[in-house]
Design a protein around this motif. Structure first.
Motif, short mmCIF file in Angstrom:
data_model
loop_
_atom_site.label_atom_id
_atom_site.label_comp_id
_atom_site.label_asym_id
_atom_site.label_seq_id
_atom_site.Cartn_x
_atom_site.Cartn_y
_atom_site.Cartn_z
N LYS A 12 24.82 -2.11 -3.39
CA LYS A 12 25.80 -2.36 -2.32
C LYS A 12 25.10 -2.59 -0.98
CE LYS A 12 30.19 -0.35 -3.42
NZ LYS A 12 31.07 0.76 -3.40
N GLU A 13 24.14 -1.74 -0.71
CA GLU A 13 23.41 -1.86 0.56
C GLU A 13 22.64 -3.19 0.60
OE1 GLU A 13 23.48 -0.66 3.35
OE2 GLU A 13 21.53 -1.13 4.26
N ALA A 14 22.04 -3.57 -0.53
CA ALA A 14 21.31 -4.84 -0.58
C ALA A 14 22.26 -6.01 -0.34
CB ALA A 14 20.62 -4.98 -1.94
N GLN A 35 0.83 -1.21 0.00
CA GLN A 35 0.00 0.00 0.00
C GLN A 35 0.86 1.26 0.00
OE1 GLN A 35 -2.72 -0.88 3.18
NE2 GLN A 35 -4.00 -2.15 1.82
N ALA A 36 2.08 1.10 0.52
CA ALA A 36 3.01 2.25 0.52
C ALA A 36 3.81 2.30 -0.78
CB ALA A 36 3.93 2.16 1.73
N GLY A 37 3.48 1.43 -1.74
CA GLY A 37 4.11 1.52 -3.06
C GLY A 37 5.23 0.53 -3.33
N ARG A 38 5.51 -0.37 -2.38
CA ARG A 38 6.59 -1.34 -2.62
C ARG A 38 6.02 -2.60 -3.28
NH1 ARG A 38 9.76 -2.19 2.81
NH2 ARG A 38 11.38 -3.04 1.44
N LYS A 39 6.89 -3.37 -3.92
CA LYS A 39 6.46 -4.60 -4.59
C LYS A 39 6.96 -5.83 -3.83
CE LYS A 39 4.69 -2.51 -8.24
NZ LYS A 39 3.26 -2.40 -8.40
N VAL A 40 6.23 -6.92 -3.99
CA VAL A 40 6.61 -8.19 -3.36
C VAL A 40 6.97 -9.19 -4.46
CG1 VAL A 40 5.81 -10.09 -1.89
CG2 VAL A 40 5.12 -7.74 -1.37
N VAL A 41 8.11 -9.84 -4.29
CA VAL A 41 8.59 -10.79 -5.30
C VAL A 41 8.70 -12.17 -4.65
CG1 VAL A 41 10.49 -11.33 -6.88
CG2 VAL A 41 9.90 -8.93 -6.42
N GLY A 42 7.91 -13.11 -5.14
CA GLY A 42 7.93 -14.47 -4.59
C GLY A 42 8.81 -15.36 -5.46
N SER A 43 9.45 -16.35 -4.82
CA SER A 43 10.31 -17.25 -5.61
C SER A 43 10.42 -18.61 -4.93
CB SER A 43 11.69 -16.63 -5.80
OG SER A 43 12.31 -16.48 -4.55
N PHE A 44 10.97 -19.56 -5.69
CA PHE A 44 11.07 -20.94 -5.22
C PHE A 44 12.50 -21.44 -5.09
CE2 PHE A 44 7.15 -20.76 -7.83
CZ PHE A 44 6.21 -21.14 -6.89
N CYS A 45 13.47 -20.64 -5.47
CA CYS A 45 14.81 -21.21 -5.64
C CYS A 45 15.89 -20.25 -5.15
CB CYS A 45 15.03 -21.51 -7.13
SG CYS A 45 16.67 -22.14 -7.54
N VAL A 46 16.96 -20.80 -4.59
CA VAL A 46 18.03 -19.96 -4.06
C VAL A 46 18.91 -19.35 -5.15
CG1 VAL A 46 18.08 -21.20 -1.85
CG2 VAL A 46 19.61 -21.92 -3.69
N PHE A 47 18.61 -19.65 -6.40
CA PHE A 47 19.32 -18.97 -7.49
C PHE A 47 18.73 -17.58 -7.78
CE2 PHE A 47 21.55 -22.85 -8.76
CZ PHE A 47 22.78 -22.30 -9.11
N VAL A 48 17.56 -17.31 -7.26
CA VAL A 48 16.94 -15.99 -7.52
C VAL A 48 17.62 -14.98 -6.59
CG1 VAL A 48 14.77 -14.69 -7.47
CG2 VAL A 48 14.78 -17.09 -8.20
N PRO A 49 18.32 -14.00 -7.15
CA PRO A 49 19.15 -13.13 -6.30
C PRO A 49 18.34 -12.10 -5.51
CG PRO A 49 19.41 -12.54 -8.63
CD PRO A 49 18.44 -13.68 -8.59
N LEU A 98 19.15 -8.25 -5.82
CA LEU A 98 18.58 -7.40 -6.88
C LEU A 98 17.18 -6.94 -6.48
CD1 LEU A 98 19.74 -9.25 -10.14
CD2 LEU A 98 20.71 -7.19 -9.12
N ILE A 99 16.47 -7.83 -5.80
CA ILE A 99 15.10 -7.49 -5.37
C ILE A 99 15.15 -6.35 -4.34
CG2 ILE A 99 13.04 -8.41 -4.19
CD1 ILE A 99 13.86 -11.21 -5.42
N LEU A 100 16.06 -6.49 -3.39
CA LEU A 100 16.18 -5.43 -2.36
C LEU A 100 16.70 -4.13 -2.96
CD1 LEU A 100 17.66 -7.31 0.77
CD2 LEU A 100 15.30 -7.09 0.05
N LEU A 149 9.32 -3.23 -13.18
CA LEU A 149 8.21 -3.59 -12.28
C LEU A 149 8.01 -2.52 -11.21
CD1 LEU A 149 6.32 -6.10 -11.25
CD2 LEU A 149 8.16 -6.42 -9.58
N THR A 150 9.11 -2.02 -10.67
CA THR A 150 9.01 -1.11 -9.53
C THR A 150 9.11 0.36 -9.93
OG1 THR A 150 11.41 -1.23 -9.23
CG2 THR A 150 10.09 -2.80 -7.97
N GLY A 151 9.60 0.61 -11.14
CA GLY A 151 9.83 2.00 -11.54
C GLY A 151 11.01 2.61 -10.81
N LYS A 152 11.86 1.75 -10.23
CA LYS A 152 13.03 2.27 -9.49
C LYS A 152 14.31 1.78 -10.14
CE LYS A 152 10.50 2.63 -5.24
NZ LYS A 152 9.84 1.77 -4.27
N LYS A 153 15.29 2.62 -10.17
CA LYS A 153 16.57 2.29 -10.79
C LYS A 153 17.49 1.61 -9.77
CE LYS A 153 18.58 3.22 -14.76
NZ LYS A 153 18.20 2.04 -15.47
N ILE A 154 18.19 0.59 -10.20
CA ILE A 154 19.22 0.01 -9.33
C ILE A 154 20.46 0.91 -9.44
CG2 ILE A 154 20.76 -1.97 -8.95
CD1 ILE A 154 18.57 -3.78 -10.04
#
Ligand code: BJ8
Length: 424
Positions: free
Chosen positions: A202-204, A65-79, A82-84, A191-196
């Motif tokens: 680094k922080e992530a 509701q505050a504008g953040r996205k949730v990313v679900g996954s099944f595998c430890v290869f999904v980094p 990058l999501i953070l 997806l998020t409209g935010k630039k990495i």
């Protein structure tokens, strides 16, 4: 607090979900809360589990509701990094229970592994709030069951993204992993409209490294004798690793480790000093799959390590923070993820070396290799590894099972016999 309105808004099946929570809560009470001399720090995990479909999901909904996205996954290869780095939230999805299997079998052959069936089952039965909250679900081309499953899963969920993965640790394989990380980074930005940025990545990396360091610290403490914490509790920590707020998780696991250090100094533990020490190795054990560890520890042995993706294989390596640009930091991520020795790779000799190292590091007396029925990668490797481990004087028990409780008696008999063998 009642979360029924939130679950209803997520489109979940309330009646079946209430029943599932009841079964979960009964199982947790029986398996976890009856353990003797548990560390006080496990109260944090008890609370997290009691709110796993409640407060944590509410946090996700509030964040959305505050504008953040949730990313679900099944595998430890999904980094996760990058999501953070786009200020999104990473969650592991429910795949550890025999729910909705009849519905899943309308899409998948009966002889599909329980983990894949469970992902379909949770979705079709409307029982996983994490799936329903996810703005995107990330699949990955690993084993055939998952890879082919996603071809149908995409029609069941609102947004599925599939990441390709190599099968060989070759130069071309590494290039593919890098290309897929770059493609995923671009997808997340859209997806998020935010630039990495270099700073956000680094922080992530720092946040995820800290989380992995906390579970690595816990793993090292389990080398002590008597074991300061049970395998069941340690597995739970490694499972919660995927869903909890990472900073809160790190802080609490480090506090727990402080407590374990005091225990070790006092010679205090959860098992007898001469209790057989077992390493569990194989397929991931997702919440609430606690069947095998519960049997092992109810029979007087103690688990001292998990060579699982819900264990050391998932968390072992840290990302070296080197470089000042996003491409350089993505290279550093590739270096880290490239080391994961999942059985879908061929050949996969590094994994056997990891198992042997864990046996030595944690002074394990034997290895229980756990494969889900119909999981070819892990079942085939378990046959291969058994010969080599036994030749090195390390007793091995191979278990093939699923999520049902029907084989509990038979498994208990085999595990008991294995523990007896180790004791001699
Ligand atoms: S990195 S282990 S989390 S793929 S049990 S679904 S392999 S048939 S889960 Fe895994 Fe990533 Fe590898 Fe880890 Fe297939 Fe086997 Fe089922 Fe499995």
């Amino acid at each position: 607090m009642s979360y029924h309105k939130m679950w209803a808004d997520l489109g979940m099946n309330l009646e079946a979900h209430d029943q599932l929570l009841q079964v979960l809560s009964d199982g947790y009470q029986k398996q976890f809360l009856t353990q003797k001399n548990r560390p006080a720090g496990m109260q944090y995990l008890d609370f997290v589990v009691s709110e796993i479909h409640g407060l944590r999901v509410k946090e996700l909904v509030d964040a959305q509701q505050a504008g953040r996205k949730v990313v679900g996954s099944f595998c430890v290869f999904v980094p996760e990094e990058l999501i953070l780095a786009v200020d999104a939230i990473s969650v592991g999805l429910c795949t550890g229970a025999e729910v909705g299997f009849e519905l899943a079998e309308q899409y998948l052959p009966r002889n599909t592994c329980a983990l894949v069936k469970s992902s379909f089952g949770f979705k079709l039965a409307g029982l996983c709030p994490y799936m329903e909250t996810s703005d995107v679900i990330v699949g990955e081309n690993t084993c055939d069951g998952k890879k082919k499953g996603y071809e149908q899963f995409k029609d069941l969920v609102k947004n599925l993204y599939v990441m390709d993965l190599p099968q060989m640790k070759s130069v071309a394989g590494k290039e593919l992993l890098k290309a897929e990380f770059i493609r995923f980074a671009a997808y997340l930005e859209k997806l998020t409209g935010k630039k990495i940025t270099a700073a956000s990545l680094k922080e992530a990396i720092r946040v995820v490294n800290a989380k992995r360091s906390a579970v690595a610290r816990l793993a090292r403490l389990r080398a002590a004798s008597p074991a300061p914490i049970s395998g069941l509790d340690s597995l739970l920590i490694n499972q919660i690793f995927f869903n909890e707020n990472p900073e809160r998780f790190t802080e609490n696991i480090n506090k727990l480790c402080d407590e374990l250090e005091v225990r070790i100094e006092k010679g205090d533990g959860v098992a007898l000093k001469d209790a057989p020490r077992i390493l569990v190795s194989g397929c991931p054990m997702a919440v609430p799959n606690w069947k095998i560890p519960a049997i092992i520890e109810q029979n007087g042995a103690v688990i001292v390590g998990e060579e699982l993706c819900t264990g050391e294989r998932g968390a072992r390596w840290l990302t070296e923070i080197k470089g000042t640009t996003v491409p350089e930091l993505i290279d550093a991520l590739v270096e880290r993820y490239w080391q994961i020795d999942c059985a879908v790779f061929t050949p996969n000799e590094d994994r056997l070396a990891s198992v042997k190292k864990m046996v030595a590091d944690y002074q394990a007396d034997g290895v229980l290799q756990y494969s889900l029925q119909f999981c070819q990668p892990y079942t085939i490797e378990s046959g291969l590894f058994e010969k080599q481990l036994e030749a090195n004087g390390i007793p091995v028990l191979n278990i093939e099972t699923d999520y049902s409780m029907e084989d509990m008696g038979q498994l208990a008999t085999r595990i008991e016999a294995f523990i007896e063998r180790i004791k001699q």
